[in-house]
Scaffold this motif. Sequence first.
Motif, PDB file in Angstrom:
ATOM      1  N   ARG A 163       0.865  -1.385   0.052  1.00 48.09           N
ATOM      2  CA  ARG A 163       0.035   0.052   0.049  1.00 48.09           C
ATOM      3  C   ARG A 163       0.781   1.175   0.125  1.00 48.09           C
ATOM      4  O   ARG A 163       0.489   2.287  -0.651  1.00 48.09           O
ATOM      5  CB  ARG A 163      -0.931  -0.148   1.208  1.00 48.09           C
ATOM      6  N   GLN A 164       1.846   1.378   0.654  1.00 48.91           N
ATOM      7  CA  GLN A 164       2.730   2.389   1.058  1.00 48.91           C
ATOM      8  C   GLN A 164       3.425   2.884  -0.359  1.00 48.91           C
ATOM      9  O   GLN A 164       3.348   3.960  -0.863  1.00 48.91           O
ATOM     10  CB  GLN A 164       3.933   2.125   1.970  1.00 48.91           C
ATOM     11  N   ASP A 165       3.569   1.923  -1.097  1.00 51.66           N
ATOM     12  CA  ASP A 165       4.301   2.116  -2.509  1.00 51.66           C
ATOM     13  C   ASP A 165       3.025   2.536  -3.714  1.00 51.66           C
ATOM     14  O   ASP A 165       3.414   3.455  -4.419  1.00 51.66           O
ATOM     15  CB  ASP A 165       4.831   0.910  -3.197  1.00 51.66           C
ATOM     16  N   ILE A 166       1.697   2.015  -3.168  1.00 51.25           N
ATOM     17  CA  ILE A 166       0.717   2.702  -4.153  1.00 51.25           C
ATOM     18  C   ILE A 166       0.405   3.858  -3.969  1.00 51.25           C
ATOM     19  O   ILE A 166       0.142   4.745  -4.949  1.00 51.25           O
ATOM     20  CB  ILE A 166      -0.417   1.884  -3.793  1.00 51.25           C
ATOM     21  N   PHE A 167       0.611   4.475  -2.811  1.00 54.74           N
ATOM     22  CA  PHE A 167       0.522   6.001  -2.611  1.00 54.74           C
ATOM     23  C   PHE A 167       1.507   6.874  -3.520  1.00 54.74           C
ATOM     24  O   PHE A 167       1.238   7.868  -4.045  1.00 54.74           O
ATOM     25  CB  PHE A 167       1.036   6.527  -1.180  1.00 54.74           C
ATOM     26  N   ASP A 168       2.575   6.311  -3.924  1.00 58.97           N
ATOM     27  CA  ASP A 168       3.338   7.312  -4.649  1.00 58.97           C
ATOM     28  C   ASP A 168       2.985   6.932  -6.393  1.00 58.97           C
ATOM     29  O   ASP A 168       3.694   7.910  -7.147  1.00 58.97           O
ATOM     30  CB  ASP A 168       4.857   6.380  -4.763  1.00 58.97           C
ATOM     31  N   LEU A 169       2.076   6.150  -6.731  1.00 64.09           N
ATOM     32  CA  LEU A 169       1.565   6.071  -8.027  1.00 64.09           C
ATOM     33  C   LEU A 169       0.385   6.704  -8.252  1.00 64.09           C
ATOM     34  O   LEU A 169      -0.017   7.147  -9.559  1.00 64.09           O
ATOM     35  CB  LEU A 169       1.373   4.400  -8.108  1.00 64.09           C
ATOM     36  N   ILE A 170      -0.458   7.147  -7.366  1.00 62.82           N
ATOM     37  CA  ILE A 170      -1.957   7.615  -7.622  1.00 62.82           C
ATOM     38  C   ILE A 170      -2.030   8.976  -6.672  1.00 62.82           C
ATOM     39  O   ILE A 170      -1.320   8.974  -5.567  1.00 62.82           O
ATOM     40  CB  ILE A 170      -3.052   6.775  -7.531  1.00 62.82           C
ATOM     41  N   PRO A 171      -2.970   9.837  -7.064  1.00 65.16           N
ATOM     42  CA  PRO A 171      -3.224  10.911  -6.261  1.00 65.16           C
ATOM     43  C   PRO A 171      -4.070  10.506  -5.007  1.00 65.16           C
ATOM     44  O   PRO A 171      -4.151  11.518  -4.227  1.00 65.16           O
ATOM     45  CB  PRO A 171      -3.869  11.813  -7.266  1.00 65.16           C
ATOM     46  N   HIS A 172      -4.669   9.518  -5.099  1.00 65.66           N
ATOM     47  CA  HIS A 172      -5.538   9.086  -3.925  1.00 65.66           C
ATOM     48  C   HIS A 172      -4.795   8.635  -2.943  1.00 65.66           C
ATOM     49  O   HIS A 172      -3.864   7.880  -2.830  1.00 65.66           O
ATOM     50  CB  HIS A 172      -6.624   8.031  -4.187  1.00 65.66           C
ATOM     51  N   ALA A 208     -11.730   2.086 -11.154  1.00 67.20           N
ATOM     52  CA  ALA A 208     -11.087   3.166 -11.706  1.00 67.20           C
ATOM     53  C   ALA A 208      -9.735   3.471 -10.868  1.00 67.20           C
ATOM     54  O   ALA A 208      -8.464   3.623 -11.526  1.00 67.20           O
ATOM     55  CB  ALA A 208     -11.867   4.333 -11.424  1.00 67.20           C
ATOM     56  N   GLN A 209      -9.413   3.026  -9.776  1.00 70.12           N
ATOM     57  CA  GLN A 209      -8.201   3.342  -8.973  1.00 70.12           C
ATOM     58  C   GLN A 209      -7.556   1.891  -9.445  1.00 70.12           C
ATOM     59  O   GLN A 209      -6.401   2.103  -9.376  1.00 70.12           O
ATOM     60  CB  GLN A 209      -8.565   3.187  -7.508  1.00 70.12           C
ATOM     61  N   ALA A 210      -7.902   0.995  -9.941  1.00 70.02           N
ATOM     62  CA  ALA A 210      -7.076  -0.441 -10.303  1.00 70.02           C
ATOM     63  C   ALA A 210      -6.379   0.166 -11.584  1.00 70.02           C
ATOM     64  O   ALA A 210      -5.305  -0.061 -11.890  1.00 70.02           O
ATOM     65  CB  ALA A 210      -7.754  -1.610 -10.494  1.00 70.02           C
ATOM     66  N   MET A 211      -7.311   0.751 -12.364  1.00 69.46           N
ATOM     67  CA  MET A 211      -6.626   1.436 -13.667  1.00 69.46           C
ATOM     68  C   MET A 211      -5.492   2.428 -13.331  1.00 69.46           C
ATOM     69  O   MET A 211      -4.352   2.573 -14.084  1.00 69.46           O
ATOM     70  CB  MET A 211      -7.689   2.169 -14.520  1.00 69.46           C
ATOM     71  N   ALA A 212      -5.766   3.403 -12.316  1.00 70.56           N
ATOM     72  CA  ALA A 212      -4.785   4.190 -12.012  1.00 70.56           C
ATOM     73  C   ALA A 212      -3.427   3.841 -11.639  1.00 70.56           C
ATOM     74  O   ALA A 212      -2.280   4.059 -11.870  1.00 70.56           O
ATOM     75  CB  ALA A 212      -5.062   5.562 -10.961  1.00 70.56           C
ATOM     76  N   VAL A 213      -3.634   2.759 -10.769  1.00 69.33           N
ATOM     77  CA  VAL A 213      -2.355   2.100 -10.262  1.00 69.33           C
ATOM     78  C   VAL A 213      -1.551   1.450 -11.306  1.00 69.33           C
ATOM     79  O   VAL A 213      -0.227   1.412 -11.425  1.00 69.33           O
ATOM     80  CB  VAL A 213      -2.762   0.998  -9.113  1.00 69.33           C
ATOM     81  N   HIS A 214      -2.275   0.766 -12.319  1.00 66.30           N
ATOM     82  CA  HIS A 214      -1.696   0.212 -13.299  1.00 66.30           C
ATOM     83  C   HIS A 214      -1.017   1.196 -14.198  1.00 66.30           C
ATOM     84  O   HIS A 214       0.031   0.972 -14.683  1.00 66.30           O
ATOM     85  CB  HIS A 214      -2.611  -0.598 -14.384  1.00 66.30           C
ATOM     86  N   GLY A 215      -1.744   2.508 -14.485  1.00 68.54           N
ATOM     87  CA  GLY A 215      -0.884   3.307 -15.241  1.00 68.54           C
ATOM     88  C   GLY A 215       0.180   3.987 -14.444  1.00 68.54           C
ATOM     89  O   GLY A 215       1.173   4.359 -15.343  1.00 68.54           O
ATOM     90  N   GLY A 216       0.192   4.248 -13.293  1.00 64.91           N
ATOM     91  CA  GLY A 216       1.281   4.654 -12.399  1.00 64.91           C
ATOM     92  C   GLY A 216       2.485   3.568 -12.496  1.00 64.91           C
ATOM     93  O   GLY A 216       3.699   4.048 -12.663  1.00 64.91           O
ATOM     94  N   LEU A 217       2.316   2.342 -12.582  1.00 66.19           N
ATOM     95  CA  LEU A 217       3.347   1.309 -12.692  1.00 66.19           C
ATOM     96  C   LEU A 217       3.997   1.249 -13.922  1.00 66.19           C
ATOM     97  O   LEU A 217       4.989   1.143 -14.258  1.00 66.19           O
ATOM     98  CB  LEU A 217       2.483   0.089 -12.199  1.00 66.19           C
ATOM     99  N   ARG A 218       3.084   1.484 -14.750  1.00 68.34           N
ATOM    100  CA  ARG A 218       3.488   1.360 -16.304  1.00 68.34           C
ATOM    101  C   ARG A 218       4.498   2.606 -16.636  1.00 68.34           C
ATOM    102  O   ARG A 218       5.580   2.650 -17.172  1.00 68.34           O
ATOM    103  CB  ARG A 218       2.356   1.502 -17.380  1.00 68.34           C
ATOM    104  N   GLY A 219       4.083   3.869 -16.025  1.00 66.85           N
ATOM    105  CA  GLY A 219       4.850   4.912 -16.179  1.00 66.85           C
ATOM    106  C   GLY A 219       6.028   4.886 -15.494  1.00 66.85           C
ATOM    107  O   GLY A 219       7.146   5.370 -15.999  1.00 66.85           O
ATOM    108  N   ARG A 220       6.095   4.180 -14.289  1.00 64.80           N
ATOM    109  CA  ARG A 220       7.174   4.284 -13.432  1.00 64.80           C
ATOM    110  C   ARG A 220       8.213   3.097 -14.204  1.00 64.80           C
ATOM    111  O   ARG A 220       9.408   3.366 -14.201  1.00 64.80           O
ATOM    112  CB  ARG A 220       6.866   3.717 -12.001  1.00 64.80           C
ATOM    113  N   ASP A 221       7.564   2.119 -14.613  1.00 64.20           N
ATOM    114  CA  ASP A 221       8.756   1.090 -15.399  1.00 64.20           C
ATOM    115  C   ASP A 221       9.204   1.738 -16.652  1.00 64.20           C
ATOM    116  O   ASP A 221      10.222   1.319 -16.826  1.00 64.20           O
ATOM    117  CB  ASP A 221       7.689  -0.103 -15.792  1.00 64.20           C
TER     118      ASP A 221
END
Length: 148
Positions: A4-13, A61-74
């Motif tokens: 979870r703590q790493d998810i905070f870095d990926l999305i605005p929520h 929708a948040q699953a999509m946002a997390v996925h987008g964040g991971l793709r961007g980070r990668d």
Amino acid sequence: MIPRQDIFDLIPHQHAMCLWDEVVEWDASRIRLRAHNHRDPTHPLRSNGRLRAVHLCEYGAQAMAVHGGLRGRDSGEAVRPGMLVALRGVDLRVARIDDLPGVLEGEAEVLMEGGSSQQYAFRIHHAGVLLAEGRAAVVLADAPPMPR
């Protein structure tokens, strides 16, 4: 697994509005996640003591946002913020979710993407039973400038 703590870095929520607790697995086209918060009496989406199934769309929708964040980070590129603009084919199979024991499991899969938009399919399960599914479209904003 991504906590979870790493998810905070990926999305605005942030804090209680970040609905997913962990990423189980992901690749360029899909993601699987888990959440334990649906029974929390202080859940920010609860009303009149209940968490209704319609809020599973926000989980999707948040699953999509997390996925987008991971793709961007990668990829090393700046993540482009998105705005949910449409839900289609949503099928809710329960009325509420706050009374379900155990974890929620979600998945999202990229269906189409263009320069400024994406469409995903999402599914939310509990104990192997499908609770909700649908498709969501997102319009992407310009990427914020990369830090120097």
